[in-house]
Structures are given as C-alpha cells and as structure tokens.
Design a protein around this motif. Structure first.
Motif, PDB file in Angstrom:
ATOM      1  N   GLU A  10       0.837  -1.202   0.000  1.00  0.00           N
ATOM      2  CA  GLU A  10       0.000   0.000   0.000  1.00  0.00           C
ATOM      3  C   GLU A  10       0.875   1.256   0.000  1.00  0.00           C
ATOM      4  OE1 GLU A  10      -3.916  -1.713   2.395  1.00  0.00           O
ATOM      5  OE2 GLU A  10      -2.269  -0.791   3.508  1.00  0.00           O
ATOM      6  N   ARG A  11       1.920   1.252   0.801  1.00  0.00           N
ATOM      7  CA  ARG A  11       2.839   2.390   0.856  1.00  0.00           C
ATOM      8  C   ARG A  11       3.497   2.601  -0.514  1.00  0.00           C
ATOM      9  NH1 ARG A  11       5.701   0.567   4.421  1.00  0.00           N
ATOM     10  NH2 ARG A  11       4.518   1.303   6.196  1.00  0.00           N
ATOM     11  N   THR A  12       3.904   1.511  -1.149  1.00  0.00           N
ATOM     12  CA  THR A  12       4.505   1.598  -2.480  1.00  0.00           C
ATOM     13  C   THR A  12       3.512   2.181  -3.482  1.00  0.00           C
ATOM     14  OG1 THR A  12       5.987  -0.246  -2.038  1.00  0.00           O
ATOM     15  CG2 THR A  12       5.561   0.243  -4.355  1.00  0.00           C
ATOM     16  N   ALA A  13       2.248   1.775  -3.395  1.00  0.00           N
ATOM     17  CA  ALA A  13       1.217   2.297  -4.296  1.00  0.00           C
ATOM     18  C   ALA A  13       1.010   3.792  -4.076  1.00  0.00           C
ATOM     19  CB  ALA A  13      -0.098   1.543  -4.092  1.00  0.00           C
ATOM     20  N   VAL A  14       0.966   4.218  -2.836  1.00  0.00           N
ATOM     21  CA  VAL A  14       0.803   5.642  -2.537  1.00  0.00           C
ATOM     22  C   VAL A  14       2.004   6.428  -3.060  1.00  0.00           C
ATOM     23  CG1 VAL A  14       0.732   7.335  -0.658  1.00  0.00           C
ATOM     24  CG2 VAL A  14      -0.763   5.334  -0.581  1.00  0.00           C
ATOM     25  N   GLN A  15       3.203   5.930  -2.840  1.00  0.00           N
ATOM     26  CA  GLN A  15       4.405   6.622  -3.309  1.00  0.00           C
ATOM     27  C   GLN A  15       4.431   6.713  -4.832  1.00  0.00           C
ATOM     28  OE1 GLN A  15       7.332   4.211  -1.335  1.00  0.00           O
ATOM     29  NE2 GLN A  15       7.382   5.526   0.472  1.00  0.00           N
ATOM     30  N   ALA A  16       4.039   5.639  -5.517  1.00  0.00           N
ATOM     31  CA  ALA A  16       4.014   5.645  -6.979  1.00  0.00           C
ATOM     32  C   ALA A  16       2.976   6.642  -7.483  1.00  0.00           C
ATOM     33  CB  ALA A  16       3.719   4.246  -7.512  1.00  0.00           C
ATOM     34  N   TYR A  17       1.830   6.696  -6.825  1.00  0.00           N
ATOM     35  CA  TYR A  17       0.793   7.654  -7.207  1.00  0.00           C
ATOM     36  C   TYR A  17       1.305   9.085  -7.036  1.00  0.00           C
ATOM     37  CZ  TYR A  17      -3.239  10.680  -6.877  1.00  0.00           C
ATOM     38  OH  TYR A  17      -4.117  11.724  -7.037  1.00  0.00           O
ATOM     39  N   LEU A  18       1.985   9.358  -5.930  1.00  0.00           N
ATOM     40  CA  LEU A  18       2.498  10.704  -5.684  1.00  0.00           C
ATOM     41  C   LEU A  18       3.550  11.091  -6.721  1.00  0.00           C
ATOM     42  CD1 LEU A  18       2.673  10.749  -1.792  1.00  0.00           C
ATOM     43  CD2 LEU A  18       0.994  11.884  -3.279  1.00  0.00           C
ATOM     44  N   ARG A  19       4.401  10.141  -7.120  1.00  0.00           N
ATOM     45  CA  ARG A  19       5.375  10.425  -8.187  1.00  0.00           C
ATOM     46  C   ARG A  19       4.643  10.754  -9.497  1.00  0.00           C
ATOM     47  NH1 ARG A  19       8.466   6.819  -5.367  1.00  0.00           N
ATOM     48  NH2 ARG A  19       7.667   4.965  -6.389  1.00  0.00           N
ATOM     49  N   LEU A  20       3.596   9.989  -9.793  1.00  0.00           N
ATOM     50  CA  LEU A  20       2.812  10.247 -10.993  1.00  0.00           C
ATOM     51  C   LEU A  20       2.152  11.627 -10.907  1.00  0.00           C
ATOM     52  CD1 LEU A  20       1.507   9.398 -13.668  1.00  0.00           C
ATOM     53  CD2 LEU A  20      -0.260   8.223 -12.322  1.00  0.00           C
ATOM     54  N   LEU A  21       1.570  11.945  -9.782  1.00  0.00           N
ATOM     55  CA  LEU A  21       0.920  13.235  -9.583  1.00  0.00           C
ATOM     56  C   LEU A  21       1.910  14.386  -9.759  1.00  0.00           C
ATOM     57  CD1 LEU A  21      -1.623  14.825  -8.704  1.00  0.00           C
ATOM     58  CD2 LEU A  21      -0.858  14.510  -6.344  1.00  0.00           C
ATOM     59  N   ARG A  39      -0.149  22.371 -25.853  1.00  0.00           N
ATOM     60  CA  ARG A  39       0.869  21.321 -25.884  1.00  0.00           C
ATOM     61  C   ARG A  39       0.369  20.177 -25.006  1.00  0.00           C
ATOM     62  NH1 ARG A  39       2.961  21.525 -21.031  1.00  0.00           N
ATOM     63  NH2 ARG A  39       2.937  23.501 -19.975  1.00  0.00           N
ATOM     64  N   PRO A  40       0.505  18.990 -25.475  1.00  0.00           N
ATOM     65  CA  PRO A  40       0.047  17.866 -24.651  1.00  0.00           C
ATOM     66  C   PRO A  40       0.988  17.658 -23.467  1.00  0.00           C
ATOM     67  CG  PRO A  40       1.118  17.074 -26.625  1.00  0.00           C
ATOM     68  CD  PRO A  40       1.058  18.577 -26.737  1.00  0.00           C
ATOM     69  N   PRO A  41       0.436  17.374 -22.308  1.00  0.00           N
ATOM     70  CA  PRO A  41       1.315  17.062 -21.176  1.00  0.00           C
ATOM     71  C   PRO A  41       2.055  15.762 -21.449  1.00  0.00           C
ATOM     72  CG  PRO A  41      -0.966  16.650 -20.614  1.00  0.00           C
ATOM     73  CD  PRO A  41      -0.956  17.281 -21.970  1.00  0.00           C
ATOM     74  N   VAL A  42       3.291  15.713 -21.012  1.00  0.00           N
ATOM     75  CA  VAL A  42       4.116  14.531 -21.239  1.00  0.00           C
ATOM     76  C   VAL A  42       4.284  13.787 -19.923  1.00  0.00           C
ATOM     77  CG1 VAL A  42       6.373  13.702 -21.965  1.00  0.00           C
ATOM     78  CG2 VAL A  42       5.340  15.665 -23.112  1.00  0.00           C
ATOM     79  N   VAL A  43       3.789  12.585 -19.898  1.00  0.00           N
ATOM     80  CA  VAL A  43       3.959  11.720 -18.735  1.00  0.00           C
ATOM     81  C   VAL A  43       4.704  10.487 -19.215  1.00  0.00           C
ATOM     82  CG1 VAL A  43       2.811  10.368 -16.958  1.00  0.00           C
ATOM     83  CG2 VAL A  43       1.822  12.537 -17.689  1.00  0.00           C
ATOM     84  N   PRO A  44       5.912  10.286 -18.712  1.00  0.00           N
ATOM     85  CA  PRO A  44       6.674   9.117 -19.142  1.00  0.00           C
ATOM     86  C   PRO A  44       5.892   7.824 -18.880  1.00  0.00           C
ATOM     87  CG  PRO A  44       8.046  10.598 -17.836  1.00  0.00           C
ATOM     88  CD  PRO A  44       6.633  11.084 -17.726  1.00  0.00           C
ATOM     89  N   PRO A  45       5.812   6.955 -19.879  1.00  0.00           N
ATOM     90  CA  PRO A  45       5.074   5.704 -19.711  1.00  0.00           C
ATOM     91  C   PRO A  45       5.557   4.877 -18.518  1.00  0.00           C
ATOM     92  CG  PRO A  45       5.686   6.008 -22.006  1.00  0.00           C
ATOM     93  CD  PRO A  45       6.358   7.090 -21.229  1.00  0.00           C
ATOM     94  N   THR A  46       6.831   4.989 -18.185  1.00  0.00           N
ATOM     95  CA  THR A  46       7.352   4.206 -17.057  1.00  0.00           C
ATOM     96  C   THR A  46       6.746   4.658 -15.732  1.00  0.00           C
ATOM     97  OG1 THR A  46       9.260   5.696 -16.911  1.00  0.00           O
ATOM     98  CG2 THR A  46       9.556   3.657 -18.155  1.00  0.00           C
ATOM     99  N   VAL A  47       6.481   5.965 -15.597  1.00  0.00           N
ATOM    100  CA  VAL A  47       5.885   6.485 -14.360  1.00  0.00           C
ATOM    101  C   VAL A  47       4.451   5.975 -14.225  1.00  0.00           C
ATOM    102  CG1 VAL A  47       5.218   8.578 -13.114  1.00  0.00           C
ATOM    103  CG2 VAL A  47       7.370   8.515 -14.381  1.00  0.00           C
ATOM    104  N   LEU A  48       3.709   6.011 -15.319  1.00  0.00           N
ATOM    105  CA  LEU A  48       2.342   5.506 -15.306  1.00  0.00           C
ATOM    106  C   LEU A  48       2.320   4.000 -15.052  1.00  0.00           C
ATOM    107  CD1 LEU A  48      -0.629   6.121 -15.609  1.00  0.00           C
ATOM    108  CD2 LEU A  48      -0.365   5.919 -18.077  1.00  0.00           C
ATOM    109  N   ALA A  49       3.204   3.274 -15.703  1.00  0.00           N
ATOM    110  CA  ALA A  49       3.271   1.819 -15.523  1.00  0.00           C
ATOM    111  C   ALA A  49       3.626   1.459 -14.085  1.00  0.00           C
ATOM    112  CB  ALA A  49       4.280   1.208 -16.484  1.00  0.00           C
ATOM    113  N   GLU A  50       4.539   2.228 -13.482  1.00  0.00           N
ATOM    114  CA  GLU A  50       4.914   1.978 -12.091  1.00  0.00           C
ATOM    115  C   GLU A  50       3.703   2.133 -11.168  1.00  0.00           C
ATOM    116  OE1 GLU A  50       7.850   3.778  -8.632  1.00  0.00           O
ATOM    117  OE2 GLU A  50       7.229   5.065 -10.282  1.00  0.00           O
ATOM    118  N   ALA A  51       2.918   3.183 -11.387  1.00  0.00           N
ATOM    119  CA  ALA A  51       1.737   3.403 -10.552  1.00  0.00           C
ATOM    120  C   ALA A  51       0.710   2.286 -10.749  1.00  0.00           C
ATOM    121  CB  ALA A  51       1.115   4.764 -10.867  1.00  0.00           C
TER     122      ALA A  51
END
Length: 78
Positions: A10-21, A39-51
């Motif tokens: 759960e802590r890992t999920a919260v941390q990943a969400y905060l990095r994504l945010l 301009r489209p916002p750029v979110v690295p696919p790795t950050v989204l995949a991690e979350a």
C-alpha cells in the motif's frame, strides 16, 4: 483519531501515485511551450506503468475509493 498502518505494498502504491501526480503537475507547469499554449502534457510511460503495477500489487486496482482513503490517511495534503 484512528491511525492506519499501511502495508509495504500500500505504501509503495501511494508513493508511486504521488510520483505520478508530481510528474503530471510538472508537465503542466512548464512555462516554455508552443505560443498557442496547446501542448500535450508529457507523462513518461514508465511512471504511469509503475503506478499501475503498484496498485495491482496492493490489490487496489479498481478500488479507487479504498486507495484514496489510504492516500488521505497518510498524505492529507494531496
């Protein structure tokens, strides 16, 4: 006040969400960009995949209500 103890997953999920945010916020805060402001916002696919992976491993995929309850408990400012 009730204290909630998060599991490691759960802590890992919260941390990943905060990095994504923070990544999404940073993408929208960039001053330089096209003059029309479109301009489209750029979110690295790795950050989204991690979350997504962290949510799945914590058993929170599809259970946003539970996830945001956990987030509010440990990070009320978000």
């Amino acid at each position: 006040m009730q204290t909630t103890v998060l599991t490691d997953r759960e802590r890992t999920a919260v941390q990943a969400y905060l990095r994504l945010l923070h990544t999404v916020r940073a993408a929208f805060d960039v001053v330089d960009g096209p003059p029309d402001g479109r301009r489209p916002p750029v979110v690295p696919p790795t950050v989204l995949a991690e979350a997504e992976r962290a949510l799945a491993e914590a058993g929170l995929t599809g259970n946003e209500e539970e996830f945001f309850r956990l987030l509010q408990t440990c990070c009320p400012e978000h």
